[in-house]
Design an enzyme around this catalytic site. Structure first.
Site, mmCIF file in Angstrom:
data_model
loop_
_atom_site.group_PDB
_atom_site.id
_atom_site.type_symbol
_atom_site.label_atom_id
_atom_site.label_comp_id
_atom_site.label_asym_id
_atom_site.label_seq_id
_atom_site.Cartn_x
_atom_site.Cartn_y
_atom_site.Cartn_z
ATOM 1 C CG LEU A 125 -1.615 1.370 1.488
ATOM 2 C CD1 LEU A 125 -2.744 1.599 0.477
ATOM 3 C CD2 LEU A 125 -2.175 1.470 2.898
ATOM 4 C CG ASN A 131 6.247 17.171 3.009
ATOM 5 O OD1 ASN A 131 6.973 17.197 4.006
ATOM 6 N ND2 ASN A 131 6.681 17.475 1.796
ATOM 7 C CB THR A 160 5.562 -2.385 4.348
ATOM 8 O OG1 THR A 160 5.740 -1.606 5.520
ATOM 9 C CG2 THR A 160 5.835 -3.855 4.644
ATOM 10 C CD GLU A 244 -3.906 -0.366 8.723
ATOM 11 O OE1 GLU A 244 -4.897 0.310 8.389
ATOM 12 O OE2 GLU A 244 -2.738 0.065 8.672
ATOM 13 N NE ARG A 245 -6.209 2.215 12.551
ATOM 14 C CZ ARG A 245 -6.689 3.434 12.371
ATOM 15 N NH1 ARG A 245 -7.821 3.792 12.933
ATOM 16 N NH2 ARG A 245 -6.043 4.312 11.620
ATOM 17 C CD GLN A 339 15.543 -3.794 33.972
ATOM 18 O OE1 GLN A 339 15.765 -3.291 32.871
ATOM 19 N NE2 GLN A 339 16.336 -3.601 35.009
HETATM 20 C C1 LIG Z 1 8.390 0.610 9.225
HETATM 21 C C2 LIG Z 1 7.252 1.382 8.678
HETATM 22 C C3 LIG Z 1 6.447 0.803 7.708
HETATM 23 C C4 LIG Z 1 5.405 1.541 7.131
HETATM 24 N N1 LIG Z 1 4.663 0.966 6.122
HETATM 25 C C5 LIG Z 1 3.786 1.745 5.438
HETATM 26 C C6 LIG Z 1 3.124 1.237 4.270
HETATM 27 O O1 LIG Z 1 3.308 0.083 3.888
HETATM 28 N N2 LIG Z 1 2.305 2.063 3.591
HETATM 29 C C7 LIG Z 1 2.059 3.340 3.980
HETATM 30 O O2 LIG Z 1 1.302 4.037 3.302
HETATM 31 N N3 LIG Z 1 2.646 3.846 5.108
HETATM 32 C C8 LIG Z 1 3.505 3.083 5.826
HETATM 33 N N4 LIG Z 1 4.130 3.589 6.946
HETATM 34 C C9 LIG Z 1 3.836 4.944 7.362
HETATM 35 C C10 LIG Z 1 3.067 5.063 8.666
HETATM 36 O O3 LIG Z 1 1.734 4.707 8.471
HETATM 37 C C11 LIG Z 1 3.259 6.516 9.135
HETATM 38 O O4 LIG Z 1 4.598 6.600 9.609
HETATM 39 C C12 LIG Z 1 2.291 6.923 10.197
HETATM 40 O O5 LIG Z 1 0.984 7.029 9.669
HETATM 41 C C13 LIG Z 1 2.667 8.284 10.829
HETATM 42 O O6 LIG Z 1 2.912 9.241 9.864
HETATM 43 P P1 LIG Z 1 4.278 10.086 9.939
HETATM 44 O O7 LIG Z 1 5.380 9.133 10.112
HETATM 45 O O8 LIG Z 1 4.318 11.002 8.773
HETATM 46 O O9 LIG Z 1 4.173 10.924 11.278
HETATM 47 P P2 LIG Z 1 3.422 12.326 11.491
HETATM 48 O O10 LIG Z 1 2.020 12.231 11.005
HETATM 49 O O11 LIG Z 1 4.267 13.425 10.959
HETATM 50 O O12 LIG Z 1 3.399 12.401 13.065
HETATM 51 C C14 LIG Z 1 4.495 12.836 13.869
HETATM 52 C C15 LIG Z 1 3.994 12.887 15.317
HETATM 53 O O13 LIG Z 1 2.936 13.865 15.433
HETATM 54 C C16 LIG Z 1 1.779 13.235 15.981
HETATM 55 N N5 LIG Z 1 0.585 13.841 15.401
HETATM 56 C C17 LIG Z 1 0.283 14.020 14.078
HETATM 57 N N6 LIG Z 1 -0.924 14.586 13.956
HETATM 58 C C18 LIG Z 1 -1.404 14.763 15.205
HETATM 59 C C19 LIG Z 1 -2.612 15.308 15.740
HETATM 60 N N7 LIG Z 1 -3.579 15.772 14.959
HETATM 61 N N8 LIG Z 1 -2.771 15.333 17.082
HETATM 62 C C20 LIG Z 1 -1.791 14.848 17.907
HETATM 63 N N9 LIG Z 1 -0.625 14.332 17.463
HETATM 64 C C21 LIG Z 1 -0.438 14.283 16.130
HETATM 65 C C22 LIG Z 1 1.901 11.772 15.589
HETATM 66 O O14 LIG Z 1 1.115 10.942 16.414
HETATM 67 C C23 LIG Z 1 3.400 11.553 15.787
HETATM 68 O O15 LIG Z 1 3.686 11.363 17.141
HETATM 69 C C24 LIG Z 1 5.140 2.867 7.568
HETATM 70 C C25 LIG Z 1 5.934 3.427 8.577
HETATM 71 C C26 LIG Z 1 6.986 2.711 9.120
HETATM 72 C C27 LIG Z 1 7.831 3.367 10.170
#
Ligand SMILES: Cc1cc2nc3c(=O)[nH]c(=O)nc-3n(C[C@H](O)[C@H](O)[C@H](O)COP(=O)(O)OP(=O)(O)OC[C@H]3O[C@@H](n4cnc5c(N)ncnc54)[C@H](O)[C@@H]3O)c2cc1C
Length: 383
Positions: A125, A131, A160, A244-245, A339
């Site tokens: 996916l 961004n 992934t 998913e969840r 631990q």
């Molecule tokens: C190993 C790995 C595999 C993944 N695989 C996939 C995949 O197969 N396909 C895919 O599409 N994506 C994938 N992802 C992406 C994953 O779904 C995102 O990393 C996740 O949704 C968070 O988005 P972000 O990393 O941009 O963090 P951000 O959205 O930038 O968040 C940064 C921080 O801000 C907090 N935050 C953001 N908005 C709010 C709000 N409104 N209120 C309070 N806190 C907030 C978040 O909780 C987090 O703590 C993967 C990520 C990883 C690390």
């Protein structure tokens, strides 16, 4: 109310766990160390029917219920202790194949699902972008209609299976100003011109699963590869949320907790200090009891969501409650379990070191813990 599984479900879970102990566990450490994706193992997973378990039989799956799927994949994670391999399996099945099953045309289901269900193909996916993470409606990848094609431009981050996928379900926007209502899903096949793997990403954990940034440059996707209507991608992905969840990630969390508890108990019984097993010390017993409480609470919340799915109830709210709990619990669980191992827990001799790193993804992927709480609170406040 009935908390029991059927004898068939239990026997199937045992078969899956034995398979995972025999085929997955022995190479798990090597694959983590070397960041290796193992095609041979993937084919075996396909032969076992695990690449498409809940998909309907007519498309090559086994038609397993959400509860049976959760039980089987929990057993897979507990027995195999390879979180990376399972992440790849889950991304392939729950966030690529299941949306195709739920939203594809008959032609798309026949074209893609049998190959995905058998493990001949692997799916992915592509939703997250550099961004646009939690704010998925802010996707910037564009899809412009040109006669019988859509032209995709943009990039996807943290995908992934990105480097190995035969098909990627890509979410792009046909009109940025419409936010979620502009999002449209496309099935982009591996060799489509204009589709590139920009770079493979190195990770802290789940290292047997390949992750990449993907690029789309004037990528021409035929009209017949659009999944669902224009502007309906959000529905396509949110419809799969309980899977998913409530099933995919839940199975990993409770499966890994089960594995860590088993290992921590073995260690506590056999490690002696001050002339007795450390399991005799009350502070170690306190930790073991906490682990069991976290495991059971996570299991009950997850099986409730999966049961609701099977009962034809919505279950999305309950799946978010489950994930809000088990994701954070898994991190605490891995920390407390490690631990118990003392210095050995910090060494690579025991799998707890690897599972501790793997656990840290759970509050991030599949909607962060903060996002789950936003979902839960907003439903509570709306009533
Ligand atoms: C190993 C790995 C595999 C993944 N695989 C996939 C995949 O197969 N396909 C895919 O599409 N994506 C994938 N992802 C992406 C994953 O779904 C995102 O990393 C996740 O949704 C968070 O988005 P972000 O990393 O941009 O963090 P951000 O959205 O930038 O968040 C940064 C921080 O801000 C907090 N935050 C953001 N908005 C709010 C709000 N409104 N209120 C309070 N806190 C907030 C978040 O909780 C987090 O703590 C993967 C990520 C990883 C690390």
């Amino acid at each position: 109310m009935d908390f029991s599984f059927t004898p068939e479900q239990e026997s199937f879970a045992r078969t899956v766990e034995n398979f995972a102990r025999k085929e997955v566990l022995p190479g798990a450490e090597y694959r983590d160390d070397t960041c290796t994706w193992d095609w041979n193992l993937w084919r075996k997973i396909g032969e076992m029917g695990l690449a498409g378990l809940p998909l309907p039989e007519e498309y090559g799956g086994s038609g397993a219920s959400a509860v049976t799927s959760l039980l089987a994949y929990e057993a897979f994670c507990r027995g195999g202790k390879d979180a990376g391999l399972y992440l790849s399996l889950g991304a392939h099945l729950f966030i690529c194949a299941i949306p195709i099953w739920l939203h594809g045309t008959e032609e798309q289901k026949k074209r893609f699902l049998p190959k995905l269900a058998s493990g001949e193909w692997i799916g992915a996916l592509g939703l997250t972008e550099p961004n646009a993470g939690s704010d998925a409606a802010g996707v910037q990848t564009t899809a412009r209609r040109e006669r019988d094609y859509y032209i995709l431009n943009g990039s996807k981050m943290f995908i992934t299976n990105g480097p190995i996928a035969d098909v990627v379900l890509v979410v792009a926007t046909v009109d940025k100003s419409r936010r979620a209502d502009g999002l449209t899903a496309f099935l982009v096949e591996k060799d489509t011109p204009g589709f590139f793997i920009s770079r493979e990403l190195k990770k802290m954990g789940h290292r047997s699963s390949p992750t990449a940034e993907l690029i789309f440059e004037d990528c021409r996707v035929p009209m017949e590869n659009r999944l669902g209507e224009e502007g309906k991608a959000f529905t396509a992905t949110t419809d799969a949320l309980v899977w998913e969840r409530g099933v995919f990630l839940a199975a990993e969390a409770i499966g890994l907790m089960g594995a860590m508890l088993e290992d921590a108990l073995d260690y506590a019984r056999t490690r002696t200090q001050f002339g007795k097993p450390i399991a005799d010390f009350q502070m170690i017993r306190d930790k073991l009891a906490n682990l069991k409480v976290m495991l059971d609470a996570s299991r009950l919340l997850s099986y409730r969501a999966a049961w609701m799915k099977d009962a034809g109830l919505d279950g999305k709210f309950e799946a978010s409650i489950a994930k809000a709990y088990y994701a954070d619990a898994l991190v605490r669980f891995a920390d407390e379990a490690l631990q118990i191992f003392g210095g050995y827990g910090y060494m690579k001799e025991y799998s707890i070191e690897r599972l501790y790193r793997d656990a840290r993804l759970m509050p991030i992927g599949g909607g962060t813990s903060e996002v789950q709480r936003l979902v839960v609170a907003s439903k509570l406040i709306r009533g």
